[in-house]
Design an enzyme around this catalytic site. Structure first.
Site, PDB file in Angstrom:
ATOM      1  N   SER A  42       0.871  -1.173   0.000  1.00 53.08           N
ATOM      2  CA  SER A  42       0.000   0.000   0.000  1.00 53.08           C
ATOM      3  C   SER A  42       0.907   1.221   0.000  1.00 53.08           C
ATOM      4  CB  SER A  42      -0.892  -0.006   1.245  1.00 53.08           C
ATOM      5  OG  SER A  42      -1.597   1.206   1.365  1.00 53.08           O
ATOM      6  N   HIS A 155      -3.109  -5.862   2.630  1.00 48.30           N
ATOM      7  CA  HIS A 155      -2.211  -6.785   3.316  1.00 48.30           C
ATOM      8  C   HIS A 155      -2.792  -8.175   3.483  1.00 48.30           C
ATOM      9  CE1 HIS A 155       0.276  -3.351   5.332  1.00 48.30           C
ATOM     10  NE2 HIS A 155       0.409  -3.415   4.024  1.00 48.30           N
ATOM     11  N   GLN A 163      -6.878  -1.795   6.766  1.00 45.66           N
ATOM     12  CA  GLN A 163      -5.652  -2.553   6.499  1.00 45.66           C
ATOM     13  C   GLN A 163      -5.022  -3.183   7.741  1.00 45.66           C
ATOM     14  OE1 GLN A 163      -3.001  -1.421   3.132  1.00 45.66           O
ATOM     15  NE2 GLN A 163      -1.696  -0.717   4.789  1.00 45.66           N
ATOM     16  N   GLU A 164      -5.042  -2.462   8.868  1.00 46.35           N
ATOM     17  CA  GLU A 164      -4.369  -2.973  10.054  1.00 46.35           C
ATOM     18  C   GLU A 164      -5.177  -2.684  11.318  1.00 46.35           C
ATOM     19  OE1 GLU A 164      -0.338  -1.596  10.402  1.00 46.35           O
ATOM     20  OE2 GLU A 164      -0.014  -1.663   8.238  1.00 46.35           O
ATOM     21  N   GLU A 205       2.008  -8.969   7.250  1.00 51.36           N
ATOM     22  CA  GLU A 205       2.706  -8.462   8.425  1.00 51.36           C
ATOM     23  C   GLU A 205       2.502  -9.326   9.657  1.00 51.36           C
ATOM     24  OE1 GLU A 205       1.680  -4.340   8.749  1.00 51.36           O
ATOM     25  OE2 GLU A 205       2.613  -3.843   6.840  1.00 51.36           O
ATOM     26  N   ASP A 242      -4.838   1.268  11.179  1.00 55.91           N
ATOM     27  CA  ASP A 242      -4.338   1.835   9.922  1.00 55.91           C
ATOM     28  C   ASP A 242      -5.407   1.557   8.889  1.00 55.91           C
ATOM     29  OD1 ASP A 242      -3.165   2.617   7.586  1.00 55.91           O
ATOM     30  OD2 ASP A 242      -1.501   1.205   7.647  1.00 55.91           O
ATOM     31  N   GLU A 286      -4.503   5.838  11.564  1.00 55.62           N
ATOM     32  CA  GLU A 286      -3.572   6.198  10.480  1.00 55.62           C
ATOM     33  C   GLU A 286      -4.304   6.232   9.147  1.00 55.62           C
ATOM     34  OE1 GLU A 286       0.091   3.928   8.189  1.00 55.62           O
ATOM     35  OE2 GLU A 286      -0.125   3.626  10.355  1.00 55.62           O
ATOM     36  N   ASP A 313       0.370   8.845   6.694  1.00 54.93           N
ATOM     37  CA  ASP A 313       1.347   7.978   6.024  1.00 54.93           C
ATOM     38  C   ASP A 313       1.362   8.314   4.540  1.00 54.93           C
ATOM     39  OD1 ASP A 313       2.983   5.997   5.026  1.00 54.93           O
ATOM     40  OD2 ASP A 313       1.524   4.387   5.285  1.00 54.93           O
ATOM     41  N   LYS A 338       8.835   6.220   7.129  1.00 50.05           N
ATOM     42  CA  LYS A 338       9.273   5.077   6.336  1.00 50.05           C
ATOM     43  C   LYS A 338      10.448   5.562   5.469  1.00 50.05           C
ATOM     44  CE  LYS A 338       4.732   2.826   5.859  1.00 50.05           C
ATOM     45  NZ  LYS A 338       3.617   2.573   4.912  1.00 50.05           N
ATOM     46  N   HIS A 366       7.968  -0.163   9.469  1.00 46.63           N
ATOM     47  CA  HIS A 366       8.398  -1.155   8.488  1.00 46.63           C
ATOM     48  C   HIS A 366       7.585  -0.989   7.210  1.00 46.63           C
ATOM     49  CE1 HIS A 366       4.964  -4.080   9.855  1.00 46.63           C
ATOM     50  NE2 HIS A 366       4.558  -2.837   9.695  1.00 46.63           N
ATOM     51  N   ARG A 367       7.762  -1.908   6.266  1.00 46.24           N
ATOM     52  CA  ARG A 367       6.893  -2.054   5.102  1.00 46.24           C
ATOM     53  C   ARG A 367       6.369  -3.492   5.083  1.00 46.24           C
ATOM     54  NH1 ARG A 367       7.017   2.657   1.836  1.00 46.24           N
ATOM     55  NH2 ARG A 367       4.965   1.823   1.300  1.00 46.24           N
ATOM     56  N   SER A 368       5.367  -3.721   4.255  1.00 42.37           N
ATOM     57  CA  SER A 368       4.800  -5.076   4.192  1.00 42.37           C
ATOM     58  C   SER A 368       5.788  -6.069   3.589  1.00 42.37           C
ATOM     59  CB  SER A 368       3.499  -5.071   3.391  1.00 42.37           C
ATOM     60  OG  SER A 368       3.692  -4.485   2.123  1.00 42.37           O
ATOM     61  N   LYS A 389       6.000   0.738  14.324  1.00 42.14           N
ATOM     62  CA  LYS A 389       5.139  -0.262  13.688  1.00 42.14           C
ATOM     63  C   LYS A 389       6.038  -1.273  12.995  1.00 42.14           C
ATOM     64  CE  LYS A 389       1.769   0.600  10.993  1.00 42.14           C
ATOM     65  NZ  LYS A 389       0.938   1.175   9.897  1.00 42.14           N
TER      66      LYS A 389
END
Length: 427
Positions: A42, A155, A163-164, A205, A242, A286, A313, A338, A366-368, A389
């Site tokens: 994403s 994700h 997403q999260e 993740e 998120d 987020e 983000d 990021k 982080h990233r996925s 995160k």
């Protein structure tokens, strides 16, 4: 004088099985250090360019041989002989060498790999931890983890729009205890999902990716898991989201929640969040609105900015120029950091500095698509971001960051873990 003797790159794999860059730096004193670059799924459209080969005969076009070549030739030739101990100078050289605003010539993945590897080599050469090398004596704060334990959106392949769904263990005095409590909640959540005949496969993740009836049910399940683990929601462990709303926003300004078969305006979606915040112990949201919906973000900040953390983000993409505009417009109150969104270690630091000077909170992320590289764990401590995160307590590329933070905590004599005080200014 110690100088950079060689720089080279290798195409390796990230946690999704896609190619990424491993950059290696050799110093004249024999120091050899490397860094592996992450990749997002994403992504904000204003992020720095991740250079891919586009050759469909290799890795479905996702190869990074061209970016590796840029390191082996152009970048290496420009930096050999330079001191590794002046990070800002190194990163300025990289920026000038590329000559674009978004690293579209060399590739932000090539540039970041070299930038991180040089920072790591400098620390190693001086025989000091990376967090201390970057942050100096003031690098003391172990960040509160934001653990993504239910995945949706980009994700995961499920019916959840957001997403999260994260837990934040705010009610603990040490990172070690906070991580233990989080791991216990994660295991109880797995049991609850099993008992309800939900699948317990995991997303990119490490969070579970069940098909659920709406975007609120994950919250209910997580709250149940917190209680089953013996902790108190909102006191010991709070919640964070998120939303990644750019992923389901439409060109007409409408947000399409496909999992609930609903279409909402910006104001209606903000009302949706207000109801959730009233009902549940949510302390952070987020990307609640899309990266282009600045008017909607103003409304969201007016309604919730004094109550919870609102993180940009896709909105800010770790870019200090965009963040400055957001600060001037009173949009959001926190920024996700990021490094691969902006290109270098120094530029990431500049964005953190701007945010902190204006009382915007910072969340290292982080990233996925990740790796065993734990650079961001040290980076979060170095910059005292206070939050990080980096996924759930599953998948080794996520655990690598948590284990590194455990090690750092044991090295710092007087740990300043933020705990309950983190959000006192927004309560």
């Amino acid at each position: 004088m110690i100088y950079i003797e060689n720089i080279y790159a290798q195409e390796v794999l990230d946690s999704r099985g896609n190619p990424t860059i491993k950059a290696t730096v050799i110093l004249s004193d024999g120091t050899i250090e490397s860094a592996i670059v992450p990749s997002g799924a994403s992504t904000g459209k204003r992020e720095a360019l991740e250079l891919r080969d586009g050759d469909k005969s290799r890795y479905l076009g996702k190869g990074v041989l061209k970016a590796c070549e840029n390191i082996d030739t152009t970048i290496s030739q420009a930096l050999i002989g330079a001191t590794p101990f002046d990070q800002n100078h190194i990163d300025s050289l990289l920026k000038s060498l590329d000559g674009t605003d978004n690293y579209s010539n060399l590739g932000a993945n090539a540039v970041l790999g070299v930038s991180m590897a040089i920072a790591r080599s400098g620390a190693s050469s001086l025989n000091i931890p990376l967090y201390r090398y970057i942050g100096g004596a003031n690098a003391l704060t172990i960040p509160v983890p934001m653990l993504n334990i239910i995945n949706g959106g980009s994700h995961a392949d499920n019916t959840v729009d957001f997403q999260e769904y994260m837990i934040m263990p705010l009610g603990f005095d040490t990172f070690k205890d906070a991580l233990r409590a989080s791991a216990e909640v994660y295991q109880h959540l797995k049991k609850i999902l099993n008992e309800s005949s939900h699948i317990t496969s995991i997303g990119d993740e490490g969070g579970f990716a069940p098909n659920l009836k709406n975007n609120v049910e994950p919250i209910e399940l997580i709250l149940k898991a917190i209680q089953k683990a013996g902790y108190k929601p909102g006191t010991d462990i709070s919640l964070a989201l998120d939303v990644a709303s750019s992923e389901f926003s439409e060109e007409n300004g409408i947000y399409h929640l496909k999992g609930e078969n609903r279409k909402l305006t910006s104001h209606e979606l903000v009302s949706y969040y207000e109801d959730m915040v009233r009902q549940y112990p949510i302390v952070s949201i987020e990307d609640g609105l899309s990266e282009d919906d600045w008017e909607g973000w103003k409304y969201l900040t007016e309604k919730l900015g004094n109550k919870i953390q609102l993180v940009g983000d896709d909105l800010f993409v770790t870019n200090k120029t965009i963040l400055k505009h957001g600060i001037e417009q009173n949009i959001a109150n926190a920024v996700l950091i990021k490094p691969n969104q902006i290109g270098t270690v120094s530029e990431s630091m500049q964005t953190v500095s701007l945010a902190q000077r204006n009382n915007y909170k910072c969340v290292m992320s982080h990233r996925s698509g990740e790796s065993e590289d734990s650079f961001i764990a040290d980076f979060a401590v170095a910059l005292n971001t206070g939050e990080i995160k980096t996924g759930s307590t599953a998948r080794s590329e996520r655990i690598a960051k948590y284990n590194r933070l455990l090690q750092i905590e044991s090295e710092i004599a007087h740990t300043q873990y933020l705990g309950r005080e983190l959000f006192k200014n927004n309560s």
